[in-house]
Design a protein around this motif. Structure first.
Motif, PDB file in Angstrom:
ATOM      1  N   VAL A   1      33.768  39.500  31.963  1.00 25.29           N
ATOM      2  CA  VAL A   1      35.158  39.584  32.396  1.00 25.29           C
ATOM      3  C   VAL A   1      35.610  41.034  32.305  1.00 25.29           C
ATOM      4  CG1 VAL A   1      37.520  38.844  31.968  1.00 25.29           C
ATOM      5  CG2 VAL A   1      35.625  37.247  31.572  1.00 25.29           C
ATOM      6  N   ARG A   2      36.060  41.601  33.431  1.00 23.76           N
ATOM      7  CA  ARG A   2      36.549  42.984  33.435  1.00 23.76           C
ATOM      8  C   ARG A   2      38.065  42.992  33.623  1.00 23.76           C
ATOM      9  NH1 ARG A   2      35.226  48.285  34.089  1.00 23.76           N
ATOM     10  NH2 ARG A   2      32.993  47.836  34.205  1.00 23.76           N
ATOM     11  N   MET A   3      38.727  43.749  32.746  1.00 26.00           N
ATOM     12  CA  MET A   3      40.160  43.979  32.849  1.00 26.00           C
ATOM     13  C   MET A   3      40.372  45.482  32.680  1.00 26.00           C
ATOM     14  SD  MET A   3      41.394  40.887  30.352  1.00 26.00           S
ATOM     15  CE  MET A   3      43.033  41.580  30.256  1.00 26.00           C
ATOM     16  N   GLY A   4      40.627  46.194  33.785  1.00 24.31           N
ATOM     17  CA  GLY A   4      40.747  47.641  33.703  1.00 24.31           C
ATOM     18  C   GLY A   4      39.462  48.254  33.194  1.00 24.31           C
ATOM     19  N   GLU A   5      39.560  49.034  32.102  1.00 29.80           N
ATOM     20  CA  GLU A   5      38.385  49.733  31.563  1.00 29.80           C
ATOM     21  C   GLU A   5      37.544  48.884  30.628  1.00 29.80           C
ATOM     22  OE1 GLU A   5      39.626  53.396  29.732  1.00 29.80           O
ATOM     23  OE2 GLU A   5      41.288  53.594  31.121  1.00 29.80           O
ATOM     24  N   VAL A   6      38.057  47.726  30.201  1.00 28.47           N
ATOM     25  CA  VAL A   6      37.339  46.947  29.198  1.00 28.47           C
ATOM     26  C   VAL A   6      36.584  45.797  29.852  1.00 28.47           C
ATOM     27  CG1 VAL A   6      39.266  45.395  28.674  1.00 28.47           C
ATOM     28  CG2 VAL A   6      37.547  45.818  26.939  1.00 28.47           C
ATOM     29  N   VAL A   7      35.374  45.548  29.356  1.00 25.44           N
ATOM     30  CA  VAL A   7      34.548  44.433  29.819  1.00 25.44           C
ATOM     31  C   VAL A   7      34.255  43.526  28.633  1.00 25.44           C
ATOM     32  CG1 VAL A   7      32.348  43.725  30.834  1.00 25.44           C
ATOM     33  CG2 VAL A   7      33.484  45.799  31.655  1.00 25.44           C
ATOM     34  N   PHE A   8      34.504  42.224  28.813  1.00 24.72           N
ATOM     35  CA  PHE A   8      34.229  41.221  27.791  1.00 24.72           C
ATOM     36  C   PHE A   8      33.063  40.338  28.233  1.00 24.72           C
ATOM     37  CE2 PHE A   8      38.863  41.878  27.226  1.00 24.72           C
ATOM     38  CZ  PHE A   8      38.881  42.222  25.889  1.00 24.72           C
ATOM     39  N   ARG A   9      32.372  39.818  27.253  1.00 25.51           N
ATOM     40  CA  ARG A   9      31.400  38.747  27.488  1.00 25.51           C
ATOM     41  C   ARG A   9      31.959  37.467  26.899  1.00 25.51           C
ATOM     42  NH1 ARG A   9      25.500  38.188  24.587  1.00 25.51           N
ATOM     43  NH2 ARG A   9      24.780  36.327  25.684  1.00 25.51           N
TER      44      ARG A   9
ATOM     45  N   LEU B   1      47.293  37.498  36.058  1.00 29.88           N
ATOM     46  CA  LEU B   1      48.745  37.370  36.028  1.00 29.88           C
ATOM     47  C   LEU B   1      49.412  38.425  36.908  1.00 29.88           C
ATOM     48  CD1 LEU B   1      49.317  36.582  32.226  1.00 29.88           C
ATOM     49  CD2 LEU B   1      49.216  34.985  34.163  1.00 29.88           C
ATOM     50  N   GLY B   2      48.790  38.706  38.063  1.00 30.14           N
ATOM     51  CA  GLY B   2      49.348  39.703  38.960  1.00 30.14           C
ATOM     52  C   GLY B   2      49.179  41.115  38.445  1.00 30.14           C
ATOM     53  N   SER B   3      48.085  41.375  37.748  1.00 28.10           N
ATOM     54  CA  SER B   3      47.846  42.684  37.142  1.00 28.10           C
ATOM     55  C   SER B   3      47.629  43.760  38.197  1.00 28.10           C
ATOM     56  CB  SER B   3      46.625  42.621  36.225  1.00 28.10           C
ATOM     57  OG  SER B   3      45.460  42.310  36.981  1.00 28.10           O
ATOM     58  N   SER B   4      47.891  44.998  37.823  1.00 29.02           N
ATOM     59  CA  SER B   4      47.750  46.121  38.754  1.00 29.02           C
ATOM     60  C   SER B   4      46.298  46.338  39.165  1.00 29.02           C
ATOM     61  CB  SER B   4      48.294  47.405  38.119  1.00 29.02           C
ATOM     62  OG  SER B   4      49.664  47.276  37.823  1.00 29.02           O
ATOM     63  N   ASN B   5      45.368  46.254  38.226  1.00 31.25           N
ATOM     64  CA  ASN B   5      43.961  46.523  38.504  1.00 31.25           C
ATOM     65  C   ASN B   5      43.135  45.263  38.704  1.00 31.25           C
ATOM     66  OD1 ASN B   5      44.198  49.360  38.367  1.00 31.25           O
ATOM     67  ND2 ASN B   5      44.177  49.275  36.134  1.00 31.25           N
ATOM     68  N   GLY B   6      43.758  44.099  38.584  1.00 37.05           N
ATOM     69  CA  GLY B   6      43.056  42.851  38.823  1.00 37.05           C
ATOM     70  C   GLY B   6      42.147  42.444  37.680  1.00 37.05           C
ATOM     71  N   THR B   7      41.683  41.207  37.746  1.00 35.74           N
ATOM     72  CA  THR B   7      40.735  40.655  36.778  1.00 35.74           C
ATOM     73  C   THR B   7      39.483  40.250  37.539  1.00 35.74           C
ATOM     74  OG1 THR B   7      42.544  39.804  35.411  1.00 35.74           O
ATOM     75  CG2 THR B   7      40.354  38.872  35.034  1.00 35.74           C
ATOM     76  N   GLN B   8      38.319  40.645  37.012  1.00 29.70           N
ATOM     77  CA  GLN B   8      37.047  40.312  37.648  1.00 29.70           C
ATOM     78  C   GLN B   8      36.197  39.472  36.702  1.00 29.70           C
ATOM     79  OE1 GLN B   8      34.983  43.778  39.074  1.00 29.70           O
ATOM     80  NE2 GLN B   8      36.794  44.654  40.036  1.00 29.70           N
ATOM     81  N   VAL B   9      35.498  38.511  37.277  1.00 29.54           N
ATOM     82  CA  VAL B   9      34.503  37.749  36.542  1.00 29.54           C
ATOM     83  C   VAL B   9      33.173  37.931  37.257  1.00 29.54           C
ATOM     84  CG1 VAL B   9      33.762  35.464  35.782  1.00 29.54           C
ATOM     85  CG2 VAL B   9      36.184  36.079  35.678  1.00 29.54           C
ATOM     86  N   ASN B  10      32.214  38.503  36.544  1.00 29.77           N
ATOM     87  CA  ASN B  10      30.906  38.819  37.133  1.00 29.77           C
ATOM     88  C   ASN B  10      31.068  39.661  38.400  1.00 29.77           C
ATOM     89  OD1 ASN B  10      29.659  37.310  35.082  1.00 29.77           O
ATOM     90  ND2 ASN B  10      29.882  35.425  36.272  1.00 29.77           N
ATOM     91  N   ALA B  11      31.938  40.687  38.297  1.00 33.76           N
ATOM     92  CA  ALA B  11      32.187  41.680  39.352  1.00 33.76           C
ATOM     93  C   ALA B  11      32.910  41.120  40.566  1.00 33.76           C
ATOM     94  CB  ALA B  11      30.881  42.348  39.780  1.00 33.76           C
ATOM     95  N   THR B  12      33.435  39.908  40.478  1.00 30.47           N
ATOM     96  CA  THR B  12      34.174  39.292  41.589  1.00 30.47           C
ATOM     97  C   THR B  12      35.643  39.149  41.206  1.00 30.47           C
ATOM     98  OG1 THR B  12      32.229  38.044  42.297  1.00 30.47           O
ATOM     99  CG2 THR B  12      34.366  37.288  43.086  1.00 30.47           C
ATOM    100  N   PRO B  13      36.571  39.707  42.005  1.00 28.61           N
ATOM    101  CA  PRO B  13      38.000  39.545  41.705  1.00 28.61           C
ATOM    102  C   PRO B  13      38.384  38.066  41.734  1.00 28.61           C
ATOM    103  CG  PRO B  13      37.661  41.277  43.326  1.00 28.61           C
ATOM    104  CD  PRO B  13      36.343  40.569  43.190  1.00 28.61           C
ATOM    105  N   ILE B  14      39.226  37.660  40.800  1.00 25.25           N
ATOM    106  CA  ILE B  14      39.614  36.242  40.712  1.00 25.25           C
ATOM    107  C   ILE B  14      41.127  36.102  40.643  1.00 25.25           C
ATOM    108  CG2 ILE B  14      37.454  35.605  39.581  1.00 25.25           C
ATOM    109  CD1 ILE B  14      40.539  35.514  37.451  1.00 25.25           C
ATOM    110  N   VAL B  15      41.595  34.935  41.080  1.00 20.93           N
ATOM    111  CA  VAL B  15      42.962  34.501  40.812  1.00 20.93           C
ATOM    112  C   VAL B  15      42.928  33.529  39.640  1.00 20.93           C
ATOM    113  CG1 VAL B  15      44.975  33.298  41.707  1.00 20.93           C
ATOM    114  CG2 VAL B  15      43.685  34.851  43.193  1.00 20.93           C
ATOM    115  N   GLN B  16      42.016  32.579  39.702  1.00 19.84           N
ATOM    116  CA  GLN B  16      41.745  31.668  38.591  1.00 19.84           C
ATOM    117  C   GLN B  16      40.332  31.138  38.745  1.00 19.84           C
ATOM    118  OE1 GLN B  16      43.146  27.325  37.873  1.00 19.84           O
ATOM    119  NE2 GLN B  16      44.630  28.584  36.746  1.00 19.84           N
TER     120      GLN B  16
END
Length: 311
Positions: free
Chosen positions: A119-127, A95-110
């Motif tokens: 899924v990485r969002m800033g400092e947190v990583v989700f599975r 959603l236009g985040s400052s640090n971006g969203t990554q899926v499997n270490a790749t930046p994504i838009v969707q």
């Protein structure tokens, strides 16, 4: 036991990002389930059920999943559930985040999420877990063992302090939060006379009684052997005092029966409010501890507000 309707405690987390510790039903594995599991940062081990068609993740209080980290934007990402010919599918959008969203270490838009995606969002990583109810329950159990005290069902001290620190750091001006430090009177005599199994029985029942008296947004954790830290978010001292006086009376009157022996204990309680009695977490806890000491010093089995300021 306590003259209140049973309430859900924040020891069972809220519906936004809640771990529902329920048994796995025989048919549960056949239903569509999707979950995010925190692998690092924030609240490691937490499981989040993706049970809505659209869920916004971010730092803002109004998000469906609130992640209180400065590295996460106020509205960071969106997860949508869509129907496809192959069945339900889940898509994540930045959603236009400052640090971006990554899926499997790749930046994504969707992108579409697949089972085991990271899924990485800033400092947190989700599975991302999809259609695996057994693994979902496994991670729920891991979270429970990390963040909750086995005997009492209350939170562990590190988890309680982290949750309280998050609350204080995200509170707008004018907020008032009340905390209590509690300690059982007479437990040492029970341990010395009847053994530690009897003492553990009393502590277990104490945890149950504390959980029963708390509202949904309130939470409590074990501070020591039988000492507890209880938090009342957005609650003035006077309201928290009423709840804790009810708890104190209930423990005083309760008949703790262990192996046909009647055991009696009481509870001393110290109260302090943020930011009146301390803006830093350490100062606030010290104030509540001072009030608890005063309750013990002046006869035990009472609720004392630090400085006797019950306002």
């Amino acid at each position: 036991m306590i003259d209140k309707e049973p309430k859900t405690s924040d020891n069972q987390p809220s519906t936004r990002s809640t771990v529902l510790l329920t048994p796995l039903g025989k048919e549960q594995g056949k239903t569509d389930t999707a979950t995010l599991v925190a692998l690092s940062g924030w609240e490691i081990g937490k499981t989040i059920a993706l049970d809505q068609s659209r869920m916004v993740l971010g730092r803002a209080p109004g998000c469906d999943i609130v992640i209180n980290l400065h590295s996460v934007s106020r509205e960071h990402a969106l997860i949508e559930k869509r129907d496809t010919p192959e069945g339900p599918a889940y898509f994540i959008s930045d959603l236009g985040s400052s640090n971006g969203t990554q899926v499997n270490a790749t930046p994504i838009v969707q992108t579409r999420l697949k089972a085991d995606d990271k899924v990485r969002m800033g400092e947190v990583v989700f599975r991302f877990i999809h259609d695996d109810a057994v693994e979902h329950q496994y991670h729920q159990e891991v979270h429970r063992r990390i963040h909750f005290h086995e005997l009492t069902g209350l939170m562990t001290l590190p988890s309680t302090k982290d949750k309280l620190a998050d609350l204080l750091s995200s509170s707008p001006p004018g907020s008032i939060h009340t905390i209590a430090m509690t300690d059982l009177d007479g437990l040492k005599a029970i341990n010395d006379t009847h053994g530690h199994q009897a003492g553990s029985f009393v502590i277990e029942k104490m945890g149950e009684m504390i959980r029963n008296v708390l509202h949904e947004d309130e939470f409590a954790g074990i501070y020591g052997g039988d000492e507890c830290l209880i938090c009342f978010p957005n609650t003035p001292l006077s309201e928290a005092y009423k709840t804790l006086e009810c708890l104190r009376v209930s423990i005083e009157q309760y008949r703790f029966m262990h192996t046909d022996r009647l055991l009696r204990v009481t509870m001393s309680i110290g109260l302090a409010a943020w930011p009146i009695h301390g803006q830093r977490l350490s100062d606030l806890m010290e104030s509540a501890d001072e009030a608890l000491y005063e309750a013990k010093r002046t006869g035990r089995n009472k609720v004392v507000v630090v400085g006797d300021a019950q306002g």
